[in-house]
Write a protein that holds these residues in place. Structure first.
Motif, PDB file in Angstrom:
ATOM      1  N   LYS A 533       0.826  -1.205   0.000  1.00 46.69           N
ATOM      2  CA  LYS A 533       0.000   0.000   0.000  1.00 46.69           C
ATOM      3  C   LYS A 533       0.862   1.257   0.000  1.00 46.69           C
ATOM      4  N   GLU A 534       1.919   1.240   0.818  1.00 44.69           N
ATOM      5  CA  GLU A 534       2.797   2.399   0.864  1.00 44.69           C
ATOM      6  C   GLU A 534       3.483   2.629  -0.480  1.00 44.69           C
ATOM      7  N   ARG A 537       0.915   3.983  -3.000  1.00 44.88           N
ATOM      8  CA  ARG A 537       0.548   5.352  -2.665  1.00 44.88           C
ATOM      9  C   ARG A 537       1.650   6.328  -3.103  1.00 44.88           C
ATOM     10  N   SER A 541       1.319   9.314  -5.966  1.00 44.68           N
ATOM     11  CA  SER A 541       1.622  10.723  -5.675  1.00 44.68           C
ATOM     12  C   SER A 541       2.673  11.263  -6.632  1.00 44.68           C
TER      13      SER A 541
END
Length: 593
Positions: A533-534, A537, A541
């Motif tokens: 997930k990190e 993400r 971005s």
């Protein structure tokens, strides 16, 4: 009559012997005549009181006398009586001599003859009633019935865990050395101890090179002295031949002894083909010849040997995790583990706190290193598989003892809390699957029973005032030997509660290991999910803000990113530890949200 003896037989015969005596009648004297008459008083002497004045009365006096015979003790070895057990197989009997039981016609004819006899019928009728009465009695009462099957057995009050010192075997030399390794004789009556000084700067020229074999009943004098060319760091009895031992020396050599040939080694490896550093562990392998061993050293090599020919090793393995076989990048080995039920697998504990799992039968050297387990902050001094659950193994390094599962590589499934003193050695109990022992630098022996409690040891015993470096249990689990820094080997006897297999020990520990393994798998999957997930993400971005990637290379942005990653990792580690320190009360899957 004449009596004679002839060759053991008494012979009686009659012989006529005649001799004539002649004497006058007057020389015989008067004839004696006896008659009955009443008693007659001839004289009466009364007591005279005046005679008492001539005597002096003395007080009674006691005097002790020794009336025992002198005894002497002698040892007598009686003649051995050899007995032989023989079994008898009774096929058939009770037939008359003229009847052959193998002939069917003869036996049928004889049966018909007996059945027609009136006495046979009467005997059957008479015995039948008696036999029927006995059969009815047996059927009325079941003598094998268990009346209290469902009732719990009345358990005696459990004995509190304890240990007592039996003997202390001290280094007989003036300059004391550390007991670096201990090994029990296969029969349990002797203890081999390796003595060495592992601090090279503190060793002196006067320091002895000898190691010893002790009889556990005689702590005054060693039974045999082993004389190697260099101090022994490790020493191991051959489980198949109790007369042979193999040892690893401080200079990297391997030495082989046969106690029947004396103190000098039978065979010693050459310096050129041996390890470059001290040999910290050596283990006998299960083989047909019973002469194969393998050794580990801090030079980063694992070597296989045949003690019948120690001129060169039969096989080599370099502990390079990059699998390139580069000895300069190899991890130094300080502990080894081999389980006979897994003949191709073995574990190596390294100086860097990593446990390396290896497969000897792999086709290429790169495939021999299977995986690694990283969890200690210092050298892994002890490494042993659970004798009842080989997939779980125990390690000791830094200030904790950890229990691992082969299926989980990222983290141990159980561990002790950090101790105040460094742990130097550990081993499982060979009798109870949930009990293991550890020794520490403060001279304390800890006995852990993870079924009883996990945070604290069940028994802590101050063995001595110096550091304990080695530990070894006897095969019966009752005697434990601890080696200290100043050359003392202390023999202790463990209480029966810690050395006797308890009811449901195996099933309860299997359930505990399975539960903890499932917990770690769930936490591992959760951590993997958070990382994904990190990563997604951060990629999103970057795509939404052009030029962000170039900006991220600035020093301020790099520092901010490092701090953010650090806090994420710290939070994940804290959650994982909290989850492990509070195990669920029931054996069920863990739901991590």
């Amino acid at each position: 009559w004449v009596c004679g003896n002839w060759e053991g037989l008494t012979v009686l015969g009659r012989m006529e012997i005649v001799h004539v005596y002649t004497r006058l009648r007057g020389e015989f004297g008067r004839q004696c005549l006896f008659s009955d008459r009443p008693a007659e008083l001839l004289v009466d002497v009364p007591p005279d009181p005046r005679l008492a004045q001539d005597f002096i009365q003395k007080n009674p006096r006691d005097q002790a006398l020794q009336a025992c015979r002198d005894m002497s003790e002698h040892q007598v070895n009686t003649e051995r009586f050899e007995s032989d057990s023989c079994g008898i197989n009774h096929v058939e009997g009770g037939w008359p001599k003229d009847i052959n039981p193998q002939e069917m016609e003869q036996t049928i004819r004889y049966r018909k003859k007996v059945e027609k006899d009136e006495s046979y019928v009467n005997s059957l009728l008479t015995l039948g009633s008696v036999m029927e009465h006995c059969i009815r009695q047996n059927n009325a009462v079941d003598i094998y019935q268990e009346y209290f099957e469902d009732e719990d057995e009345v358990e005696e009050s459990p004995e509190p865990p304890s240990a007592k010192t039996i003997n202390v075997f001290r280094d007989p030399n003036e300059v004391k050395r550390t007991v670096s390794c201990l090994s029990w004789h296969p029969d349990g009556g002797k203890l081999a101890a390796a003595y060495s000084c592992l601090q090279f700067q503190r060793s002196s020229r006067d320091m002895s090179l000898d190691s010893y074999i002790w009889d556990i009943e005689n702590p005054n004098r060693p039974e045999l002295t082993l004389k190697p060319a260099s101090p022994l760091v490790c020493l191991e009895y051959n489980p198949k031949d109790s007369h042979t031992l193999v040892g690893g020396a401080y200079n990297g050599q391997i030495a082989y002894w046969d106690t029947r040939r004396g103190s000098q080694p039978v065979e010693t490896s050459s310096v050129e083909q041996s390890h470059r550093d001290p040999v910290y562990k050596i283990i006998w392998l299960q083989s047909k010849t019973g002469t194969d061993v393998f050794s580990a050293s801090t030079d980063g090599q694992v070597l296989w040997w045949d003690v019948r020919r120690l001129s060169e090793p039969t096989e080599r393995l370099v502990l390079d995790l990059s699998r390139e076989g580069n000895l300069d990048r190899a991890l130094g080995a300080v502990s080894l583990e081999f389980e006979s039920t897994m003949p191709t697998k073995f574990l190596v504990g390294t100086e860097q706190g990593v446990v390396v799992s290896c497969n000897r039968k792999a086709k290429t050297p790169a495939e021999k290193i299977v995986c690694s387990y990283d969890g200690h902050h210092g050298p892994v001094y002890a490494l042993q598989r659970n004798p009842f659950f080989p997939k779980n193994f125990l390690t000791v390094g830094d200030w904790t003892a950890r229990i691992w599962s082969e299926d989980i590589r990222d983290s141990a499934i159980m561990w002790t809390k950090y101790q105040t003193s460094y742990l130097m050695d550990a081993c499982w109990s060979p009798v109870r699957p949930s009990v293991f022992f550890t020794v520490k630098m403060d001279g304390v022996l800890d006995v852990w029973d993870i079924l009883f409690k996990q945070n604290d040891p069940t028994l802590s015993l101050k063995v001595c005032d110096e550091a304990l470096y080695s530990l070894r249990l006897q095969d019966n689990g009752r005697l434990v030997a601890c080696g200290s820094q100043q050359g003392g080997a202390t023999l202790l006897e463990i209480s029966s509660g810690l050395s006797t297999l308890q009811k449901n020990d195996k099933s309860l520990l299997a359930a505990m290991f399975e539960r903890e393994t499932k917990r770690e798998k769930v936490l591992e999957a959760r951590q993997r999910e958070i990382r994904l997930k990190e990563r997604s993400r951060s990629e999103q971005s970057r795509e939404g803000e052009p030029g962000r990637e170039d900006a991220d290379h600035g020093p301020d942005q790099l520092i901010a990113k490092a701090q953010e990653d650090f806090y994420v990792v710290t939070e994940m580690e804290r959650r994982r530890r909290d989850a492990n320190q509070q195990p669920p009360t029931e054996l069920e899957d863990v739901d991590v949200t």
